[in-house]
Every structure is written in C-alpha cells, then in structure tokens.
Scaffold this motif. Sequence first.
Motif, PDB file in Angstrom:
ATOM      1  N   ASP A  26      -3.174   4.456   8.680  1.00 49.49           N
ATOM      2  CA  ASP A  26      -2.870   4.462   7.254  1.00 49.49           C
ATOM      3  C   ASP A  26      -2.804   5.907   6.777  1.00 49.49           C
ATOM      4  N   HIS A  27      -2.222   6.124   5.614  1.00 49.23           N
ATOM      5  CA  HIS A  27      -2.095   7.498   5.132  1.00 49.23           C
ATOM      6  C   HIS A  27      -2.127   7.510   3.604  1.00 49.23           C
ATOM      7  N   PRO A  28      -3.327   7.405   3.015  1.00 51.12           N
ATOM      8  CA  PRO A  28      -3.441   7.338   1.549  1.00 51.12           C
ATOM      9  C   PRO A  28      -2.826   8.549   0.875  1.00 51.12           C
ATOM     10  N   ASP A 164      15.759  -3.581   4.688  1.00 51.11           N
ATOM     11  CA  ASP A 164      15.101  -4.091   3.481  1.00 51.11           C
ATOM     12  C   ASP A 164      13.934  -5.036   3.775  1.00 51.11           C
ATOM     13  N   TRP A 165      13.539  -5.154   5.045  1.00 52.29           N
ATOM     14  CA  TRP A 165      12.383  -6.003   5.328  1.00 52.29           C
ATOM     15  C   TRP A 165      11.120  -5.205   5.605  1.00 52.29           C
ATOM     16  N   SER A 166      11.199  -3.903   5.478  1.00 47.38           N
ATOM     17  CA  SER A 166      10.052  -3.029   5.726  1.00 47.38           C
ATOM     18  C   SER A 166       9.695  -2.301   4.442  1.00 47.38           C
ATOM     19  N   ALA A 167       8.382  -2.278   4.105  1.00 46.49           N
ATOM     20  CA  ALA A 167       7.936  -1.697   2.832  1.00 46.49           C
ATOM     21  C   ALA A 167       6.788  -0.725   3.065  1.00 46.49           C
ATOM     22  N   ARG A 168       6.680   0.225   2.148  1.00 47.40           N
ATOM     23  CA  ARG A 168       5.528   1.124   2.125  1.00 47.40           C
ATOM     24  C   ARG A 168       4.440   0.485   1.276  1.00 47.40           C
ATOM     25  N   VAL A 169       3.200   0.456   1.794  1.00 47.37           N
ATOM     26  CA  VAL A 169       2.068  -0.140   1.088  1.00 47.37           C
ATOM     27  C   VAL A 169       1.326   0.976   0.369  1.00 47.37           C
ATOM     28  N   MET A 170       1.289   0.894  -0.960  1.00 51.15           N
ATOM     29  CA  MET A 170       0.619   1.908  -1.768  1.00 51.15           C
ATOM     30  C   MET A 170      -0.612   1.304  -2.446  1.00 51.15           C
ATOM     31  N   PRO A 171      -1.644   2.132  -2.682  1.00 52.67           N
ATOM     32  CA  PRO A 171      -1.720   3.583  -2.445  1.00 52.67           C
ATOM     33  C   PRO A 171      -2.222   3.959  -1.060  1.00 52.67           C
ATOM     34  N   VAL A 172      -2.427   2.980  -0.185  1.00 55.35           N
ATOM     35  CA  VAL A 172      -3.036   3.282   1.101  1.00 55.35           C
ATOM     36  C   VAL A 172      -2.100   4.038   2.025  1.00 55.35           C
ATOM     37  N   GLY A 173      -0.790   3.934   1.825  1.00 57.50           N
ATOM     38  CA  GLY A 173       0.150   4.644   2.653  1.00 57.50           C
ATOM     39  C   GLY A 173       0.362   4.017   4.007  1.00 57.50           C
ATOM     40  N   SER A 283       8.904  12.553   5.433  1.00 55.81           N
ATOM     41  CA  SER A 283       7.510  12.124   5.520  1.00 55.81           C
ATOM     42  C   SER A 283       7.235  10.945   4.597  1.00 55.81           C
ATOM     43  N   GLN A 284       6.628   9.928   5.145  1.00 56.12           N
ATOM     44  CA  GLN A 284       6.262   8.702   4.444  1.00 56.12           C
ATOM     45  C   GLN A 284       7.471   7.992   3.819  1.00 56.12           C
ATOM     46  N   THR A 285       8.614   8.182   4.465  1.00 60.19           N
ATOM     47  CA  THR A 285       9.790   7.369   4.178  1.00 60.19           C
ATOM     48  C   THR A 285      10.077   6.531   5.422  1.00 60.19           C
ATOM     49  N   GLN A 286      10.986   5.562   5.281  1.00 56.39           N
ATOM     50  CA  GLN A 286      11.227   4.648   6.397  1.00 56.39           C
ATOM     51  C   GLN A 286      11.980   5.346   7.520  1.00 56.39           C
ATOM     52  N   GLN A 287      11.412   5.209   8.756  1.00 54.22           N
ATOM     53  CA  GLN A 287      12.044   5.760   9.943  1.00 54.22           C
ATOM     54  C   GLN A 287      12.008   4.746  11.081  1.00 54.22           C
ATOM     55  N   ILE A 307       4.883   7.272  16.639  1.00 56.94           N
ATOM     56  CA  ILE A 307       4.328   6.824  15.357  1.00 56.94           C
ATOM     57  C   ILE A 307       3.438   7.922  14.807  1.00 56.94           C
ATOM     58  N   ARG A 308       3.157   7.842  13.496  1.00 57.16           N
ATOM     59  CA  ARG A 308       2.222   8.782  12.848  1.00 57.16           C
ATOM     60  C   ARG A 308       1.469   8.056  11.751  1.00 57.16           C
ATOM     61  N   GLY A 309       0.556   8.778  11.137  1.00 57.27           N
ATOM     62  CA  GLY A 309      -0.160   8.202  10.010  1.00 57.27           C
ATOM     63  C   GLY A 309       0.802   7.668   8.971  1.00 57.27           C
ATOM     64  N   GLY A 310       0.569   6.447   8.518  1.00 56.65           N
ATOM     65  CA  GLY A 310       1.503   5.753   7.633  1.00 56.65           C
ATOM     66  C   GLY A 310       2.245   4.642   8.341  1.00 56.65           C
ATOM     67  N   ASN A 311       2.224   4.679   9.708  1.00 58.49           N
ATOM     68  CA  ASN A 311       2.847   3.604  10.485  1.00 58.49           C
ATOM     69  C   ASN A 311       1.936   2.392  10.663  1.00 58.49           C
ATOM     70  N   SER A 312       0.665   2.492  10.246  1.00 61.01           N
ATOM     71  CA  SER A 312      -0.207   1.326  10.360  1.00 61.01           C
ATOM     72  C   SER A 312       0.415   0.131   9.652  1.00 61.01           C
TER      73      SER A 312
END
Length: 910
Positions: A26-28, A164-173, A283-287, A307-312
């Motif tokens: 995760d990457h808050p 469009d099936w992948s989302a960023r979870v906020m605020p946890v990142g 960074s912290q955009t969809q890849q 993968i990196r932090g935020g890929n959880s």
Amino acid sequence: MSIRALIAAAWLATASSAALAQSSLDHPTGRDIPVDFDSGALGNNGKEFVLVASVPVEVRNASWQRVYFSQVNLEGTSFVRAISMRDGETQDLDADAIRMWNNTTAYFNGDVVLLELWAAPGTQNNRFAIEKVAVMDGPGVSTLGDPGQCGICGTDNRVASNVDWSARVMPVGCTATVYCRAGYMLSAGHCVGANQVMQFRVPGSNANCSTNAPPVAEQFPVISNSSNNGGVGADWAVYRVGTNNLGQTPYHRYGVNVNLGGVVNSGSSFIRGYGVDTNCVLSQTQQLSNGSIVGTTGSTLEFNNDIRGGNSGSGFFGPAATMIGVVTHCRVSTCASVGTSNIATRIDLGAFVTARNNFAGICNSTLRLIDVQATGTGGTAAPITVSAADADGLQNGSTNFKRVYANGTSVTFTAPTVVGSACFTRWVLNGSPQAANPLSVSMTGDFTLVAEYGTCSAPSNNACSSALFLNEGTANGTNVAATNDGVSNCGTFGPPPLDVWYWFRAGCSGTVRLETLSGGTLTDTVLSVHSGCPGTVANTLACNDDTVGLLSRIDLPVTEGTVYYVRVHGYNGSSGTFVLSRTQALGAPINDACTSATTVGLGSFNGSVCGATNDGQTTCGFGTANKDVYYAFTAPCTGNYIVDTEGTAILDTVLSIHSACPATAANTIACDDDSGTGLRSRIQFAAVAGTTYRIRVTGYNGTTGSFQLNISDPDLVNDICTNATSVVDGSYFWDNCGANTDGPADTTACTFFGSAQVNGDLWYRYTARCTGTATVTTCGLSTHDTKLHAYAACPTGPNQQIACSDDNCALQTTITFPVAAGGQYLVRLGSYSAVARGSGQVQFTCNALECPPCPADFNDSGGTPDDADVTAFFEAWNAGEPCADVNDSGGTPDDADVTIFFELWNAGGC
C-alpha cells in the motif's frame, strides 16, 4: 512491514535478506488538517432553494483536498455542494448521499474547495460542521531511497495503462479490481481502512510526485468489506462499492469487469495497478506490468512482474487473462524462484472463496445489464420508476442509467408521462418499439431500453367544459401544454396560468379535502373550486396557493348531490405533472364490514356508503377498492328473490350477493352493475330457505352516496292488496312464505281466539259469475291454520270487511258473502300465527240464487200461500234481492212488486 508505517517516518525501507524482505504494497498519500467550522442551523421559508451558507476551504499549494464533516443535517431535499475552484468539479450531497459517503466528500483538485449549503423550501434545520480536511500539499513520497527498489525484478518494465476495471484505493494508496457486474471489487486485506474511495481514470501525477484526483464522476465510496490481513498467503479483501454523483456503480459507468480463473503454476502473467514510480508523472497512476509465474505454494502465487508500493490489491492475471490472485507483497531479490519472487494471494484460497460467496454471492450468478436512456426530452433527465432493486441495491433512476440483475429477473420500468415540456410516446427495447408503460422486461440478456418523448398535446381537461371526473383518492394529472380557461382570487402572480379542470358530485354532505400531493414535477400549485363553468372570481367557492409548503389544500363544505369544479394550475405560469387528492373524513356506518352486516328481510331499506371503507371484492363494477356496506338476508323460503336499488337518487350502485364473509370474487353468487333503471342495479337469484346471504352495496368506481335497497319475492306478487291476483270460480295454490302483513286488524266481529289480524296475507280479486253468494274455503285443502276476510274494495282502515271467519273446519276456514254477477270482491287469505307460514289451496265458488216458481208461495213450501210467505217476501224485498222483483222489471224491488205479490197471494197462488 507495511508502507503505511514507513510513511509516518517519511522513509521507505525493506528487510535486508531475501527470506525476510517481504513488504506490503500500500502507499498512503496526504495528511489531515483539523478544521473548526459549524454553519449552525439554517432554514428557508421561501418557495425556491436558497444558498444559506458558503465557506471556502483553502490549503495553500495543495494538489488535492477532501473534506470530512463531524456533523451534517439536511432536511427534505436540502444539500451540500462542494466545488473545486481549480477545475470546477462539483459534488452535490443530499441526506442519502452524505450517508453513503460517511460524512465526507470526494477528492477535489486544487488548494481551494468551496462548500455551499442549499436549503430546500420550507426547511428549518440544515447544518454542517467540518472536522478536518485531508490534503496533499507537498511532494509525493520519494521512491529513490528504497533499497533495491522492492518489487522491481531487474529493470522496471511497467508502462502506462488505462483499463476501466482497475481503481486506485484512497487514501491508502492501493489498487482494487472490478470482478463482477455488481458493485464488488477485490483487493488486499492490509489495504482496508475507513472512509475509502475508489478512483478510476486517474490522471497523471505532478512533477513533484504529488497525485491528482480524477473527476467526481470517476470516484466511488466504499460501503463495506469482508477482509483478512493475516500476512503472506492470508491477505485478501472483498469490497462493496457505492455509487458516484450520477448514481452509477463502476460497472454501470464503465460496463467492464474481469473474470476469475483457475490457478496455474507457470506461464505468462500481467498486473495493472497504481504503484509508485521514479517517473513522478507515472507514480501512483495505472500501469501495466508483464511477466511470468515463477511458482505456487498452497496459499500464494510467486511471479517476476515488476511492482511497487501502491500495487497492493492489484489483480494478478495468468496466461488465460483471468484473475488468479491478488498482489500483496514484494521482495528485494532476483525474482528467479519461489521464495525470491513477488507474492500474490491465490484466488482459490478457501477463506477468500468463502468470503466472496458469503459477502458477494450475487457475483456467482449470471448478471444481466440494462442501459436505460431517454430521447426527445431536450436534455432533461427522465426519472424512471423501477420495480426491483438490482444487484447493487439500486432501483429508481434518472436517465441515463444502468442496472444489473440476476438472469431471468422480471423488472418493470415506468416512465413519467411528462418530462419538462415533452410527453412520453413509447418504450424501445433493443430497437423494438413497445406499447406498454409500465413495461415489464425479463432479464434474459443485456438490453438497451429507451424512453421516447415527443411534443405534448393539450390535456383533455384543458377547459372547464371538458373537466375530468375526480373520484375519491388520488389522480395523476398534468398542465403541460394547457391554456388558460379561468380565473380565481389567489395565486394570480405572473402570466395567465395554465389551468386544467376536474369535477365531482358530492356523494355525502360534510367537508371534502382537496389537495396537491408531492410526487409530481409541478412543485408550486394553486387550487380553486368553482360552482360552475367557466371559472370566475364570482363563482369561486374556495382558493388556495401555499398550505403545505408550496402545495395547495382546500377544506370544502359540500352538500350531497351538488356538483363542484376544481381548477389546478402552477404558480407564476409554471407547468408539470401533479398528484391531486380528494378525501372526506366521515364516521364509518355500522354495516361497514361484512361481519357486521345489518339484518334485513323483505322490504325497502335506506342506506349509505358515506364513510365506509373497502371490505370485499366481487366480479363486476369497476374498481377494486370501492367503499362497501353489507346486509344479511335470510331466505324465509326456497325460491327466487329480487334485490335492487330502484329509488336511489344519485349513486351509481353495484350489487353483489355472497355466500360468506369476507366477500370475495370466489364466493360471489351474483353481481350486477346497471341492470336496473339507469345506473341502478338489479339481481334475481335462487335462495334456499333458512340460508343467510350477504348483500354487498357499493358505488361504481369508488363513488359514494346514499341509496335505497329493495328485497322482494317475485312469487309474492299478491302480497299487497293493490297487486291482488285476479280469480274466478276454481281452486288456486297459495304459499305465504315470506309474505308481509298488508291489511288492517279488523277488530269488529273478526277477533278470533284473541287475534283480529290476518298475518302474512295474500290478496285475491274475485269476480262473481252469478248472483247469489260466494263461498271461499281452505277446508280440506290445507293443513295450515288459516284465516279469511272479504272486502268490497281494498281497505283503507280497520273493520271494512264484508265477511270474516276462522277455524270453521279444524284449523281451516270458510267464508260466505252475497255477490252480484260481474261484481268484484277482495279476498284476504293468511295465517292465524304471526310467525308461522304455510301453503295449500283455496277454492272460490259462486252459489246462484234460485227464486220460487210461484211468487205467492215465496218460501216454496208447496202449500197454500200463508203468512210465512208474506214474511219471506218482505225480507227479500227489504234486502233488495232479485227474487222480490216479481214483475221482472229488472230493477230494484218496489211497490209494484208488492201489489203483484198480494194479487197472487189473495188468489191463493199462481
């Protein structure tokens, strides 16, 4: 160790050895700033929405903000509006939305967010208080300090992606994946937190690695979850996601989801997620990260995708492009074998499968999508009523919107008749026109459903002279495309009002309440009642503009049978649809329920359905909720009976006969609406002696008023003297079962065994065929205890009889009375008992008078005329008997007859 912990120290680190260097991903982002603001309670007494509070929330240099409220109270349709002053993105939060967003807003770009409180008309206690604001007001977390770039297997080969099936979870990142058509998503258990938001179509980050928020429509609040944060191999989450500001779930908006598949031990793999990157814009955009499966354990998959932090929480996809795991941890290693590679929780992990089945079981079904649209409305959304909630709990919606249902679900869609200035014409389902509205659709496939609208015609009740009947209850109406046809003395502001008309005839005297109810698009109405057409100020009986908020109400005193005209229009020339109500509060009659039916016999009875409720159903007479009253009739004898409402003045009646309570269509013996005169009802039915029947009386289509109920036996036509049955000599069958007592008690000379009355009497009009005496008898012709009286005409009072008798032969009776040929006499036959009834025959006989062959021997003794003959002659002469007319003049015996009699008598005979 989790990235969340490292953020607190502003430092990213992993363990030094490959065996222990496992880091969750995760990457808050951002931080919280306390805010102390309370708008206080604010109201609006006006007719329009009013801005009652406005406050800017400013954090300098913030790339984005999100507001958290400690308290929000919104009455009616009041709402809080949040506006980004950078890009104008806007979110309106009414009471339902603020609950779904758990007293927070979406994420807004920029350092100023304007908060507005809009109070709905007639509300008094609207309020919001701010607790804190979450912001990103500095650079993003640097990724360059992570030893070995945990999760990067050699050279970082990730590239920008936009599914469009992948989302960023906020605020946890973290990252989450839409895995079914319902609003459910999958992620990692260590990503779960409070007040989370799913962000889709995330824009690029800034040059300092700070992130940007997508438009409000691409943000969806998390409602609930089922999760486990048990470390490697026990790290998973199932999210249920709410709707965006347009009322859409992610699948409703984007129409895509991934499929789950079976775990494999090797092969190509890919991941799409929101990991941090040394390239700040990415960074912290969809890849997208391509790689391969290194191996599996009983609970994990290991792989060499970068993968990196935020890929959880990212979905892990195998060679069949199906999701077979959830990315959870990284290693700083070669990613060459199991134990040295990045980690995902297996999709088939037992606890994970159980959670999906229990928490999101609908996702195991075949789900069908329907896309509901509208055309011809000029851009105005059409509010569609939907009969069933979909897989996400969503039901009604405003076009355009989507719903998802389990395969085979039957759903009914109802389009409003008017939207703006356009009128509904038809539904079109997958290109096929449909005539029905409401329209029922069986969800056996994916559909596009379009509500087509066109130009409105003037309403049929546009003029007072063409007013529509207004029944008790509610009526849906519209004044769209109406013209002006009347005036009144209130609500006159603005251009000539667009009015429509209704009429009703008061069925019951009292007070009628007329009002417009919520539910229409015409939110500010004016009502007036007039005594005639056209509607004028002079014939206005009552007028009202704003009694219930901006809606109207009139309490009108009415008189039974009087016609009233109701005028409806919008304030200041406005138009739309409305709901008009007519009610009248009255006490319920004692026979309102079938179980409390009034007991009746043969005869006529006055009744009313005023104040009644609905207690039954039948098979005729329009309306299923008609107000009804009940009568209980026990047949005195087996035979046919007639029930009718002849004599009813106004009410359009409906009659039904029932075998039991409650009255139903199934136990209806007979039903009639208009077989009587005009709108009156008439039923003839066969009854069994001693059986009780329930008679239900109601008004057609819910109308109310008073009525006359008549119950008669068609076989008892001679139950009253004026309907006497004509007879001559002979025998006639009689049965006085059910007969009423019509004649008087002849107390003079006719009191037998303590009774002067002939009970349950039947009447006969006897025409004599001879001159002499008539004999009427029941002797030997019946076993019933009978009585007989005779009259020269229908009696107008007691003691007008010419003959009467009782019990001449056992319990039967004979009477004799003088008659003249061609003369008519009324004979009354009935029972001694006031209760018992019977049957039998009655015989009529005319006994002709025989005169002596020689008038001088008047007593016909055969001897020489003597004084006895003189006596007999004068008795006949004084009585006017025909035999005393010895000169055969044909007239009443007179002195000439006396002279001739004595001439013959003195001569000693003829």
